[in-house]
Design an enzyme around this catalytic site. Structure first.
Site, PDB file in Angstrom:
ATOM      1  N   ASP A 110       0.816  -1.220   0.000  1.00 43.84           N
ATOM      2  CA  ASP A 110       0.000   0.000   0.000  1.00 43.84           C
ATOM      3  C   ASP A 110       0.848   1.269   0.000  1.00 43.84           C
ATOM      4  O   ASP A 110       2.008   1.261   0.447  1.00 43.84           O
ATOM      5  CB  ASP A 110      -0.903   0.033   1.248  1.00 43.84           C
ATOM      6  CG  ASP A 110      -2.132  -0.842   1.085  1.00 43.84           C
ATOM      7  OD1 ASP A 110      -2.216  -1.565   0.073  1.00 43.84           O
ATOM      8  OD2 ASP A 110      -2.995  -0.818   1.988  1.00 43.84           O
ATOM      9  N   ASP A 111       0.215   2.356  -0.494  1.00 46.51           N
ATOM     10  CA  ASP A 111       0.667   3.753  -0.334  1.00 46.51           C
ATOM     11  C   ASP A 111       1.746   4.200  -1.312  1.00 46.51           C
ATOM     12  O   ASP A 111       2.198   5.343  -1.232  1.00 46.51           O
ATOM     13  CB  ASP A 111       1.167   4.035   1.088  1.00 46.51           C
ATOM     14  CG  ASP A 111       0.086   3.822   2.129  1.00 46.51           C
ATOM     15  OD1 ASP A 111      -1.098   3.741   1.738  1.00 46.51           O
ATOM     16  OD2 ASP A 111       0.416   3.724   3.325  1.00 46.51           O
ATOM     17  N   HIS A 165      -5.379   9.625  -0.592  1.00 45.65           N
ATOM     18  CA  HIS A 165      -5.342   8.792   0.623  1.00 45.65           C
ATOM     19  C   HIS A 165      -6.267   9.349   1.708  1.00 45.65           C
ATOM     20  O   HIS A 165      -5.852   9.639   2.832  1.00 45.65           O
ATOM     21  CB  HIS A 165      -3.915   8.663   1.153  1.00 45.65           C
ATOM     22  CG  HIS A 165      -3.717   7.431   2.004  1.00 45.65           C
ATOM     23  ND1 HIS A 165      -4.006   7.419   3.345  1.00 45.65           N
ATOM     24  CD2 HIS A 165      -3.268   6.190   1.694  1.00 45.65           C
ATOM     25  CE1 HIS A 165      -3.744   6.217   3.847  1.00 45.65           C
ATOM     26  NE2 HIS A 165      -3.301   5.452   2.861  1.00 45.65           N
ATOM     27  N   HIS A 262       3.864  -2.340   3.257  1.00 44.13           N
ATOM     28  CA  HIS A 262       3.857  -0.955   2.766  1.00 44.13           C
ATOM     29  C   HIS A 262       5.176  -0.660   2.066  1.00 44.13           C
ATOM     30  O   HIS A 262       6.248  -0.965   2.606  1.00 44.13           O
ATOM     31  CB  HIS A 262       3.662   0.041   3.915  1.00 44.13           C
ATOM     32  CG  HIS A 262       2.313  -0.037   4.555  1.00 44.13           C
ATOM     33  ND1 HIS A 262       2.022  -0.957   5.552  1.00 44.13           N
ATOM     34  CD2 HIS A 262       1.161   0.667   4.339  1.00 44.13           C
ATOM     35  CE1 HIS A 262       0.759  -0.805   5.926  1.00 44.13           C
ATOM     36  NE2 HIS A 262       0.218   0.178   5.205  1.00 44.13           N
TER      37      HIS A 262
END
Length: 742
Positions: A110-111, A165, A262
């Site tokens: 993620d991210d 986000h 992440h």
């Protein structure tokens, strides 16, 4: 000081409307030519503002929302979803979950993408021949498109993780749609694909779905999106240590799992160290690695009928048509913002340092100048008592010419007054002659412009020192006497006087009054000591006739003949000084339109003069001294810093709205405080009333912005090769025959 009297208004012209003059027609054509340049200047400033807003949006400074919902009820969410697998689809409108098969791992990240950590993750996946599914933040995709392109080409899968986000459960339907669509455009521009995979920020397992987020998943499911949750969480964002990350990411008893790591959002060195160990451990346990689409293809949803072919195909789709081109445009715009904003930020720092340095230098040198010139024993040499010639160029000055000439007639220094009428059509010359004042001569010429009028006046002057002034200006009785005293020094070729705003009772006049006292006259003290005075004001200046003739007289090469001849005198080796006690009261523009025209002519003419004398940068002797000292100072303080100064206001407003209002406000007030200190000191030196400084905050908010736009307009004109003729401003005759203003 006495308050100037105002002459009675001239009678209105009656009868048929006259045809416009040649100069008026030329001015009209010139104004029409400038309108596109004004618009272009405004568009440039607007474009910079848009770039900043885009950059702020990419960094979640504009429109950012840090709220994260917790503890909400899940009463509206079907139990089959809450207890189901991590892959949520809506075939035929029916919510269905898919679980990861035993001994199977779906690595999700993620991210990202992050320029530091994502490439390292990709290297590890490539080394171990393991695919990953990356849920990407659209703003990061737009800023780092090359990483996404490499990611997809390597065989990894990507999904949408919103553009900024945000927790979508707090957002409107329009915001949800925008977050998804903008991320899809970023993916299209970066890698030429779109995706059907989605993971909501701050989501975890399906049992965390609540009544607020469930409608979001339902809406996205109707649009064909597959929402992906997790079975196990490495909690690598907590940075608990490599062994803990590996342990927490490992499913129990050979179960399959969607595992969360992440690759962005912070320092991820522990993730990079843990990932190879985790892959080796799971392979040793007999696990295989696949993607979300791989799971969808290999396993039918529990309790569902025949699998829809669309659900089984890969998540990626080729971007075509408008989506592809809009995506490329987004990537290009972000690239511009990514380059421009840091450059503007660096420029802002430089401008800020230069502005503060200028204030400090002005204060120090102005104080030294004042102390030096006002010592009891200071003297330029033997008193200058001989008569001088005062040249008054006049074009349609019927409202002002009487007050101007009567003020000169009261001079305590012997003068001859040469009025050069430049083809006036309002009877200016007749008024001058009808006054019957001693020592006044009127020279008439066909309309040829101010430089030609001044040169004609020099030719008719009888004396070696000539004073030049404007036809809308009045002198105090001692003005000429003070103005000519520096000529006792044979090295002095010209003297700049102290121009004051006479019509300061209006708001615009008061703003210009502050500018004249603080900017023009404080600047001239500094430039005087540095021996690089750039401009002798047209309202009040004195010259050796010999020096004027030596440099070829007033030139019409530029719109700023006063700056042009001042620089020429420096280059010829003459000294140019400032005499603060020689005061002239001039009528400043009374409307914003006239002010714009005047300042445009000043700023553009200054640029023309600097360009004309650019060879002084490489010259030797006095010319080279001005080129190496005066030229850089003028360019830095009168062109470069004012051009970039609007960024200070734009950044300040931006920070107030989207970053830290209090800190930005305090910073702005601090700068205003420094300016107020400088202005107060300038007012003290000129013995002006401090009450006008109460208008300074409003001047900074409104008047200064206009001056910036004028300068940007001038720069645009200079870059596009435009040229304007000198334009006559409308006068009211408000500045009368007195020696001061209230």
């Amino acid at each position: 000081m006495t308050t100037p009297t105002t002459p009675p208004p001239a009678p209105s012209a009656r009868g048929r409307r006259r045809a416009p003059s040649r100069m008026e027609r030329a001015a009209g054509r010139a104004a029409a030519l400038q309108r596109p340049r004004v618009l272009l200047a405004l568009l440039l400033l607007l474009a910079l503002t848009c770039v900043m807003l885009l950059d702020g949006y990419l960094r979640a400074e504009v429109g950012g929302d840090q709220r994260v919902r917790t503890g909400a009820s899940a009463s509206d969410v079907p139990d089959a979803v809450l207890d189901g697998g991590p892959i949520l689809t809506f075939p035929g409108g029916q919510a269905t979950t898919v679980s990861v098969p035993d001994k199977t791992i779906v690595l999700t990240f993620d991210d990202g993408p992050d320029p530091t950590w994502t490439p390292k993750v990709l290297d590890i996946l490539e080394k171990y021949d393991v695919p990953g599914t990356f849920f990407l933040v659209g703003s990061m995709v737009a800023r780092h498109p090359g990483i996404v392109r490499d990611m997809v080409e390597q065989g990894n899968e990507v999904g949408v993780h919103t553009f900024t986000h945000v927790d979508l459960s707090y957002q409107s339907q329009a915001r949800v749609t925008r977050e998804i669509e903008q991320t899809q455009l970023a993916l299209a521009g970066a890698a030429g694909i779109t995706t059907t995979l989605f993971r909501a920020p701050y989501s975890s397992q399906t049992d965390a779905i609540d009544n607020y987020s469930w409608p979001v998943y339902e809406s996205l499911g109707e649009d064909g999106y597959t929402s992906v949750f997790i079975d196990t969480d490495s909690d690598d964002w907590k940075r608990p240590g490599v062994s803990k990350i590996v342990e927490w990411a490992t499913p129990e008893d050979g179960e399959g799992a969607s595992v969360l790591f992440h690759d962005a959002g912070g320092e991820r060195s522990q993730t990079i160290d843990a990932l190879p160990k985790y892959i080796e451990k799971m392979k040793a346990k007999g696990y295989t690695f696949t993607t979300v689409s791989g799971v969808m293809a290999d396993q039918q949803p529990a309790g569902a009928g025949p699998t829809d072919e669309q659900d089984l195909q890969a998540a990626h789709h080729e971007a075509t048509g408008a989506t592809l081109y809009e995506g490329k445009a987004l990537i290009a715009a972000v690239a511009v913002a990514e380059w421009t904003v840091p450059a503007l930020s660096a420029g802002l720092v430089i401008v800020g340092v230069a502005v503060m340095g200028r204030f400090a230098m002005m204060l120090v040198l102005a104080r030294r100048h004042h102390r030096q010139r006002n010592r009891r024993r200071f003297s330029w040499g033997p008193p200058v008592t001989g008569p001088v010639s005062v040249i008054v160029p006049a074009y349609n000055e019927k409202e002002c010419i009487e007050a101007t000439l009567r003020s000169l007639a009261r001079s305590t220094h012997p003068v001859e007054i040469v009025v050069v009428d430049d083809g006036s059509t309002d009877g200016t010359a007749d008024i001058a002659e009808s006054l019957g004042l001693p020592g006044v001569r009127v020279v008439r010429q066909a309309n040829a412009g101010k430089p030609a009028a001044l040169n004609n006046g020099v030719r008719h002057a009888r004396y070696d020192i000539v004073v030049m002034m404007d036809g809308d200006t009045v002198f105090e009785p001692d003005t000429v006497r003070h103005l000519v005293q520096p000529f006792a020094d044979p090295s002095v070729g010209a003297v700049a006087g102290n121009a004051k705003v006479g019509n300061r009772r209006t708001l615009i006049g008061a703003w210009q009054h502050i500018e004249y006292v603080m900017g023009f006259n404080l600047d001239r003290r500094m430039y005087d000591l540095l021996r690089c005075m750039p401009t002798i004001p047209g309202a009040i200046g004195a010259f050796r006739r010999e020096a004027v003739l030596q440099v070829g007289g007033m030139s019409d090469d530029t719109l700023a003949e006063d700056t042009d001849i001042t620089i020429a005198l420096h280059r010829a080796g003459w000294r140019v000084v400032y005499e603060e006690h020689a005061r002239a009261w001039t009528e400043a523009p009374g409307s914003l339109g006239q002010l714009w025209s005047q300042r445009y002519r000043w700023s553009y003419g200054t640029m023309q003069a600097l360009w004309k004398h650019r060879r002084s940068l490489t010259d030797k002797g006095p010319s080279g001294r001005f080129g190496r000292v005066g030229m850089p100072l003028v360019v830095l303080f009168q062109v470069v810093t004012p051009v970039f100064a609007p960024l200070i206001d734009v950044f300040t407003l931006y920070s107030m709205l989207f970053v830290d209002f209090r800190a930005a406000l305090l910073a702005w007030l601090a700068v205003l405080g420094v300016q107020l200190v400088c202005a107060a000191y300038a007012f003290r030196l000129d013995r002006e009333k401090y009450r006008y400084l109460l208008m300074m905050p409003l001047q900074q908010l409104a008047y200064r912005q206009m001056m910036y736009l004028v300068l940007i307009h001038s720069c645009v004109t200079a870059l596009t090769g435009g040229r304007l003729r000198w334009q006559k401003l409308k006068r009211t005759g408000e500045v009368g025959t007195g020696a001061g203003a209230g």
